[in-house]
Motif scaffolding. Structure first.
Motif, PDB file in Angstrom:
ATOM      1  N   PRO A  92     -19.383  13.286  30.393  1.00  0.00           N
ATOM      2  CA  PRO A  92     -20.070  12.048  29.974  1.00  0.00           C
ATOM      3  C   PRO A  92     -20.877  12.195  28.692  1.00  0.00           C
ATOM      4  CG  PRO A  92     -20.292  12.377  32.343  1.00  0.00           C
ATOM      5  CD  PRO A  92     -19.653  13.608  31.807  1.00  0.00           C
ATOM      6  N   GLU A  93     -21.554  13.334  28.524  1.00  0.00           N
ATOM      7  CA  GLU A  93     -22.347  13.524  27.311  1.00  0.00           C
ATOM      8  C   GLU A  93     -21.453  13.616  26.076  1.00  0.00           C
ATOM      9  OE1 GLU A  93     -25.589  13.550  26.954  1.00  0.00           O
ATOM     10  OE2 GLU A  93     -25.993  13.209  29.071  1.00  0.00           O
ATOM     11  N   VAL A  94     -20.312  14.291  26.206  1.00  0.00           N
ATOM     12  CA  VAL A  94     -19.380  14.390  25.087  1.00  0.00           C
ATOM     13  C   VAL A  94     -18.762  13.033  24.793  1.00  0.00           C
ATOM     14  CG1 VAL A  94     -17.216  15.432  24.294  1.00  0.00           C
ATOM     15  CG2 VAL A  94     -18.906  16.825  25.503  1.00  0.00           C
ATOM     16  N   THR A  95     -18.459  12.277  25.825  1.00  0.00           N
ATOM     17  CA  THR A  95     -17.904  10.931  25.631  1.00  0.00           C
ATOM     18  C   THR A  95     -18.860  10.047  24.847  1.00  0.00           C
ATOM     19  OG1 THR A  95     -16.664  11.112  27.717  1.00  0.00           O
ATOM     20  CG2 THR A  95     -16.982   8.905  26.808  1.00  0.00           C
ATOM     21  N   ARG A  96     -20.157  10.092  25.201  1.00  0.00           N
ATOM     22  CA  ARG A  96     -21.143   9.317  24.449  1.00  0.00           C
ATOM     23  C   ARG A  96     -21.227   9.793  22.999  1.00  0.00           C
ATOM     24  NH1 ARG A  96     -23.899   8.846  29.496  1.00  0.00           N
ATOM     25  NH2 ARG A  96     -24.862  10.909  29.296  1.00  0.00           N
ATOM     26  N   ALA A  97     -21.138  11.106  22.807  1.00  0.00           N
ATOM     27  CA  ALA A  97     -21.184  11.650  21.449  1.00  0.00           C
ATOM     28  C   ALA A  97     -19.966  11.203  20.642  1.00  0.00           C
ATOM     29  CB  ALA A  97     -21.268  13.177  21.497  1.00  0.00           C
ATOM     30  N   ILE A  98     -18.808  11.086  21.303  1.00  0.00           N
ATOM     31  CA  ILE A  98     -17.590  10.619  20.623  1.00  0.00           C
ATOM     32  C   ILE A  98     -17.772   9.185  20.147  1.00  0.00           C
ATOM     33  CG2 ILE A  98     -15.181   9.968  21.016  1.00  0.00           C
ATOM     34  CD1 ILE A  98     -14.970  12.423  22.869  1.00  0.00           C
ATOM     35  N   VAL A  99     -18.307   8.337  21.016  1.00  0.00           N
ATOM     36  CA  VAL A  99     -18.541   6.932  20.649  1.00  0.00           C
ATOM     37  C   VAL A  99     -19.535   6.837  19.501  1.00  0.00           C
ATOM     38  CG1 VAL A  99     -19.415   4.716  21.471  1.00  0.00           C
ATOM     39  CG2 VAL A  99     -17.962   6.116  22.964  1.00  0.00           C
TER      40      VAL A  99
ATOM     41  N   VAL B  82     -14.652   5.732  12.069  1.00  0.00           N
ATOM     42  CA  VAL B  82     -13.292   6.044  12.510  1.00  0.00           C
ATOM     43  C   VAL B  82     -13.055   5.432  13.880  1.00  0.00           C
ATOM     44  CG1 VAL B  82     -13.289   8.187  11.201  1.00  0.00           C
ATOM     45  CG2 VAL B  82     -13.945   8.227  13.611  1.00  0.00           C
ATOM     46  N   ARG B  83     -11.780   5.339  14.282  1.00  0.00           N
ATOM     47  CA  ARG B  83     -11.464   4.831  15.615  1.00  0.00           C
ATOM     48  C   ARG B  83     -11.901   5.846  16.665  1.00  0.00           C
ATOM     49  NH1 ARG B  83      -6.204   4.276  13.665  1.00  0.00           N
ATOM     50  NH2 ARG B  83      -5.524   5.613  15.393  1.00  0.00           N
ATOM     51  N   GLU B  84     -12.155   5.345  17.869  1.00  0.00           N
ATOM     52  CA  GLU B  84     -12.631   6.233  18.929  1.00  0.00           C
ATOM     53  C   GLU B  84     -11.567   7.247  19.335  1.00  0.00           C
ATOM     54  OE1 GLU B  84     -14.327   4.165  22.213  1.00  0.00           O
ATOM     55  OE2 GLU B  84     -15.828   3.122  21.007  1.00  0.00           O
ATOM     56  N   ASP B  85     -10.288   6.881  19.281  1.00  0.00           N
ATOM     57  CA  ASP B  85      -9.258   7.851  19.633  1.00  0.00           C
ATOM     58  C   ASP B  85      -9.182   8.977  18.600  1.00  0.00           C
ATOM     59  OD1 ASP B  85      -8.330   6.044  17.728  1.00  0.00           O
ATOM     60  OD2 ASP B  85      -6.228   6.378  18.274  1.00  0.00           O
ATOM     61  N   VAL B  86      -9.483   8.665  17.335  1.00  0.00           N
ATOM     62  CA  VAL B  86      -9.525   9.699  16.303  1.00  0.00           C
ATOM     63  C   VAL B  86     -10.712  10.633  16.547  1.00  0.00           C
ATOM     64  CG1 VAL B  86      -9.783  10.149  13.827  1.00  0.00           C
ATOM     65  CG2 VAL B  86      -8.365   8.229  14.619  1.00  0.00           C
TER      66      VAL B  86
END
Length: 462
Positions: free
Chosen positions: A74-81, A89-93
């Motif tokens: 979850p923490e990495v996911t928030r950092a990605i967003v 950039v797009r979130e998938d990138v």
């Protein structure tokens, strides 16, 4: 349906190849992997019975599974967003960028490689190059550490031999997970080091997404009880002394200790050498004012071949003593000091400094720098004065004999041409002062600036 089809031979062979690959990937490979996985689990279970700190299941996870677990944290996911919004950039990138960081960081530990190959190589290399000695080891304090605690060995960084030496000495304790820098990301060295359980970090600051992926990996390893080894100084010592700690990894470890249920116990480890293999490279880098090392592969190969030839011709001598001391463990749960990474870093470095081994070469170098040219007798008396003045029993005196210790120190220095003997007087060779300062600095915080009394005859009479 019963008719025949004519195919070219090459197409028929291609179809057979695809069929064979499909059969292997769906039926054969899973069975083979299951067979070897079962054998590995039994081998690890047997190995854990003789280790002081058993290998944790987290360390045995498949690398792919651990990368997936890290990417979907979850923490990495928030950092990605956040990274996607901040950079546009797009979130998938951004997700693929985080996955790339995870693949770069995460190890692929192999118990058979670590205990079957790495330990034996570390033991053979350490004993081939040095006379290895354990100067201080409080077995009772180390044995009293909670078996469920996460143990972190925190070391001063003198040489790349540090990894080899500590791996050798900790072989009966546990499998260490090292934090290694960019120097090790060279094929095929990187694959070997990763298989030994090391995780890669970039010392130079990268973006927030990278730091968050690294933080979460260290957090997961800490919470799951993985025994780790770190160098808080962040790099090799250029002047021989200890540097202030860098707090990045310590902060990640402390955060893991605060969030997890396990205690985190920091074990200070101090290393010292009569000869550091990279000493000239390090002192030249200090003169240039940077950390760009000129250790070309040709230089390393030439060094190895010269010493191999000396061994073949019977003229080889070991590089003196390499010593390790273990300081008093620090339990984060029971520590009464300020609960900050800064205070923790200062306390750990202080405990490391207290137990740095005092060896013949650094001590002889210290005496020659402090007093100038000295006779053999004056060096022996000065050696005695320093040993008497030490507040802690951290000196290694070979064979328990002062005169032999002085002989070892002088022989190492004169053989290398760092010290010259003329008419019974030893002096520092021209242009070699920097190298003697490098060795003397390793123990400068433990010994007096001028330990030798003016009247050496008075010390001789005592």
């Amino acid at each position: 349906m019963t008719g025949s089809v004519t195919l070219p031979v090459w197409l028929f062979v291609l179809i057979l190849a695809f069929a064979a690959v499909t059969f292997a990937s769906h039926f054969l490979f899973p069975s083979v992997r299951w067979f070897f996985r079962r054998r590995l689990e039994r081998a690890v279970a047997q190995l854990n019975t003789r280790l002081e700190r058993p290998i944790q299941p987290f360390k045995l996870l498949r690398r792919y599974d651990l990368i997936q677990r890290l990417c979907y944290d979850p923490e990495v996911t928030r950092a990605i967003v956040d990274h996607a919004h901040r950079t546009g950039v797009r979130e998938d990138v951004a997700f693929e960028e985080a996955r790339r960081y995870a693949r770069e960081i995460v190890p692929s530990f192999s118990a058979s490689l670590y205990f079957g190959v790495a330990i034996r190589l570390a033991r053979a290399l350490s004993n081939a190059l040095y006379r290895v000695r354990l100067v201080r080891h409080d077995h009772e304090a180390l044995s009293a550490i909670d078996p469920d605690a996460t143990v972190v060995f925190v070391m001063n960084h003198r040489s790349n031999m540090d990894y080899v030496l500590v791996t050798h000495l900790a072989a009966d304790s546990s499998a260490l997970s090292y934090a290694v820098g960019e120097w090790a990301q060279v094929w095929p060295l990187s694959r070997l080091i990763r298989a030994m359980g090391a995780y890669f970090i970039h010392r130079r600051t990268r973006n927030d997404l990278y730091r968050r992926v690294l933080e979460r990996y260290v957090h997961l390893a800490t919470v799951n009880g993985v025994t780790q080894a770190i160098f808080p100084e962040g790099g090799l010592s250029l002047d021989g002394g200890m540097a202030p700690p860098r707090l990045g990894l310590l902060k990640y470890l402390v955060d893991g200790a605060e969030e997890g249920e396990r205690d985190v116990v920091f074990v200070p480890v101090a290393l010292n050498y009569d000869r550091v293999l990279e000493d000239r490279i390090l002192t030249r880098a200090l003169k240039r004012g940077g950390r760009r090392f000129d250790a070309r592969i040709g230089v390393v190969a030439g060094f190895a071949l010269r010493h191999l030839w000396r061994r073949v011709t019977g003229r080889y001598h070991k590089f003196g003593y390499a010593s390790v001391s273990f300081g008093s463990p620090l339990s984060w749960k029971n520590w009464t000091g300020a609960r900050t990474p800064e205070a923790l870093g200062d306390e750990i470095m202080s405990r490391i400094g207290d137990v740095v081994p005092v060896l013949p070469v650094p001590l002889v170098a210290h005496l020659l720098l402090a007093k100038g040219p000295m006779t053999r007798g004056e060096i022996e008396l000065g050696f005695t004065a320093v040993l008497r003045a030490l507040e802690r029993p951290v000196a290694h005196v070979p064979r328990g004999h002062r005169d032999y210790a002085v002989e070892v120190g002088l022989r190492t220095l004169t053989t290398r041409g760092l010290v010259i003997a003329e008419d019974g007087v030893y002096r520092i060779a021209e242009d070699e002062t920097d190298l003697l300062k490098f060795y003397a600095k390793s123990i400068a915080h433990l010994v007096a600036e001028d330990p030798v009394p003016p009247d050496l005859s008075a010390l001789a009479r005592s």
